[in-house]
Design a protein around this motif. Sequence first.
Motif, PDB file in Angstrom:
ATOM      1  N   UNK A  24       0.845  -1.191   0.000  1.00  0.00           N
ATOM      2  CA  UNK A  24       0.000   0.000   0.000  1.00  0.00           C
ATOM      3  C   UNK A  24       0.881   1.241   0.000  1.00  0.00           C
ATOM      4  N   UNK A  25       0.358   2.334  -0.568  1.00  0.00           N
ATOM      5  CA  UNK A  25       1.151   3.555  -0.677  1.00  0.00           C
ATOM      6  C   UNK A  25       0.351   4.768  -0.230  1.00  0.00           C
ATOM      7  N   UNK A  26       1.058   5.698   0.383  1.00  0.00           N
ATOM      8  CA  UNK A  26       0.557   7.057   0.543  1.00  0.00           C
ATOM      9  C   UNK A  26       1.606   7.964  -0.079  1.00  0.00           C
ATOM     10  N   UNK A  27       1.144   9.024  -0.716  1.00  0.00           N
ATOM     11  CA  UNK A  27       2.063   9.952  -1.367  1.00  0.00           C
ATOM     12  C   UNK A  27       1.857  11.325  -0.743  1.00  0.00           C
ATOM     13  N   UNK A  28       2.962  11.932  -0.347  1.00  0.00           N
ATOM     14  CA  UNK A  28       2.895  13.242   0.295  1.00  0.00           C
ATOM     15  C   UNK A  28       2.814  14.349  -0.754  1.00  0.00           C
ATOM     16  N   UNK A  29       2.481  15.538  -0.283  1.00  0.00           N
ATOM     17  CA  UNK A  29       2.413  16.687  -1.184  1.00  0.00           C
ATOM     18  C   UNK A  29       3.789  17.039  -1.747  1.00  0.00           C
ATOM     19  N   UNK A  30       4.850  16.583  -1.095  1.00  0.00           N
ATOM     20  CA  UNK A  30       6.197  16.811  -1.618  1.00  0.00           C
ATOM     21  C   UNK A  30       6.622  15.733  -2.619  1.00  0.00           C
ATOM     22  N   UNK A  31       5.749  14.743  -2.841  1.00  0.00           N
ATOM     23  CA  UNK A  31       6.041  13.701  -3.826  1.00  0.00           C
ATOM     24  C   UNK A  31       6.753  12.487  -3.271  1.00  0.00           C
ATOM     25  N   UNK A  32       6.763  12.321  -1.974  1.00  0.00           N
ATOM     26  CA  UNK A  32       7.400  11.149  -1.379  1.00  0.00           C
ATOM     27  C   UNK A  32       6.383  10.017  -1.268  1.00  0.00           C
ATOM     28  N   UNK A  33       6.746   8.865  -1.795  1.00  0.00           N
ATOM     29  CA  UNK A  33       5.914   7.670  -1.658  1.00  0.00           C
ATOM     30  C   UNK A  33       6.328   6.949  -0.388  1.00  0.00           C
ATOM     31  N   UNK A  34       5.362   6.727   0.492  1.00  0.00           N
ATOM     32  CA  UNK A  34       5.597   5.996   1.734  1.00  0.00           C
ATOM     33  C   UNK A  34       4.752   4.731   1.696  1.00  0.00           C
ATOM     34  N   UNK A  35       5.283   3.667   2.240  1.00  0.00           N
ATOM     35  CA  UNK A  35       4.624   2.367   2.163  1.00  0.00           C
ATOM     36  C   UNK A  35       3.966   2.000   3.482  1.00  0.00           C
ATOM     37  N   UNK A  36       2.840   1.312   3.340  1.00  0.00           N
ATOM     38  CA  UNK A  36       2.050   0.858   4.477  1.00  0.00           C
ATOM     39  C   UNK A  36       1.891  -0.655   4.329  1.00  0.00           C
ATOM     40  N   UNK A  55      16.433  10.787  -5.372  1.00  0.00           N
ATOM     41  CA  UNK A  55      16.465  10.434  -6.796  1.00  0.00           C
ATOM     42  C   UNK A  55      15.384   9.412  -7.118  1.00  0.00           C
ATOM     43  N   UNK A  56      15.231   8.397  -6.263  1.00  0.00           N
ATOM     44  CA  UNK A  56      14.199   7.381  -6.522  1.00  0.00           C
ATOM     45  C   UNK A  56      12.811   8.003  -6.464  1.00  0.00           C
ATOM     46  N   UNK A  57      12.600   8.934  -5.548  1.00  0.00           N
ATOM     47  CA  UNK A  57      11.289   9.582  -5.426  1.00  0.00           C
ATOM     48  C   UNK A  57      11.002  10.485  -6.621  1.00  0.00           C
ATOM     49  N   UNK A  58      12.031  11.185  -7.101  1.00  0.00           N
ATOM     50  CA  UNK A  58      11.806  12.062  -8.258  1.00  0.00           C
ATOM     51  C   UNK A  58      11.426  11.238  -9.482  1.00  0.00           C
ATOM     52  N   UNK A  59      12.026  10.073  -9.633  1.00  0.00           N
ATOM     53  CA  UNK A  59      11.650   9.211 -10.766  1.00  0.00           C
ATOM     54  C   UNK A  59      10.282   8.581 -10.555  1.00  0.00           C
ATOM     55  N   UNK A  60       9.932   8.276  -9.316  1.00  0.00           N
ATOM     56  CA  UNK A  60       8.605   7.706  -9.029  1.00  0.00           C
ATOM     57  C   UNK A  60       7.493   8.676  -9.410  1.00  0.00           C
ATOM     58  N   UNK A  61       7.805   9.948  -9.417  1.00  0.00           N
ATOM     59  CA  UNK A  61       6.814  10.971  -9.764  1.00  0.00           C
ATOM     60  C   UNK A  61       6.629  11.133 -11.276  1.00  0.00           C
ATOM     61  N   UNK A 104      -1.563   4.989  -9.867  1.00  0.00           N
ATOM     62  CA  UNK A 104      -0.732   5.656 -10.859  1.00  0.00           C
ATOM     63  C   UNK A 104       0.187   4.659 -11.523  1.00  0.00           C
ATOM     64  N   UNK A 105       0.570   4.952 -12.745  1.00  0.00           N
ATOM     65  CA  UNK A 105       1.527   4.071 -13.422  1.00  0.00           C
ATOM     66  C   UNK A 105       2.835   4.029 -12.628  1.00  0.00           C
ATOM     67  N   UNK A 106       3.469   2.881 -12.625  1.00  0.00           N
ATOM     68  CA  UNK A 106       4.688   2.697 -11.842  1.00  0.00           C
ATOM     69  C   UNK A 106       5.908   2.708 -12.749  1.00  0.00           C
ATOM     70  N   UNK A 107       6.569   3.844 -12.826  1.00  0.00           N
ATOM     71  CA  UNK A 107       7.752   3.955 -13.676  1.00  0.00           C
ATOM     72  C   UNK A 107       8.850   3.004 -13.202  1.00  0.00           C
ATOM     73  N   UNK A 108       8.931   2.766 -11.880  1.00  0.00           N
ATOM     74  CA  UNK A 108       9.964   1.853 -11.374  1.00  0.00           C
ATOM     75  C   UNK A 108       9.691   0.416 -11.781  1.00  0.00           C
ATOM     76  N   UNK A 109       8.442   0.039 -11.885  1.00  0.00           N
ATOM     77  CA  UNK A 109       8.119  -1.297 -12.383  1.00  0.00           C
ATOM     78  C   UNK A 109       8.653  -1.501 -13.787  1.00  0.00           C
TER      79      UNK A 109
END
Length: 184
Positions: free
Chosen positions: A43-55, A172-178, A77-82
């Motif tokens: 599960x994911x929550x995404x902050x207003x700063x673009x950080x993906x946090x996992x639950x 860097x990983x978060x910027x690409x996740x966005x 959302x589409x998963x660029x990391x996938x």
Amino acid sequence: MEVSFAEDSIRFLGYDFLGSTVHPAGVVTVPQLRDADWIALPLEVVTTSGETLFVPSRQRVALQRFCRHNDVPHRQRPDVWGDLLEPFLDTSFTVEHEIDTETRLREAGLRRDEVADIRGRLTPLMNAYNFDSMLWEWCYLGLFDLLRAANGHLVPPDLPPTLGDPTAFYAWTMSLAERHPGVA
């Protein structure tokens, strides 16, 4: 990783990912949340700063209830990391599948040489994570897997330091996740 839900905040305990705003523990309030995905695994929550946090997945109902109570929108959302980590799966793909993956990455604003550089940077780490560890994942590797590998899960201890500063790597990983198809 443990997560607890309060009326208007989520508390993260034992959050393993160096560089995260909630590492090793922290709180995210409703105004800091942009959206959540209680269907994603994990599960994911995404902050207003673009950080993906996992639950943890076992908290699906609690996350969904929390988000509905606080009007946090559900967003898949589409998963660029996938797509970026697809070559590290224990499977092979048809040419058509590879073309589709390249198209999604291009639509996310990633040039072919950029994709090659990203994959090249991550090859030793992801090969150790999925193959040398005998995990043998063949369906999906995404941001969560990358962060686990970068934080020493299933890889030799000498590999994570080769990625550079953990906080910079995490950013860097978060910027690409966005990056999403149609949003470069």
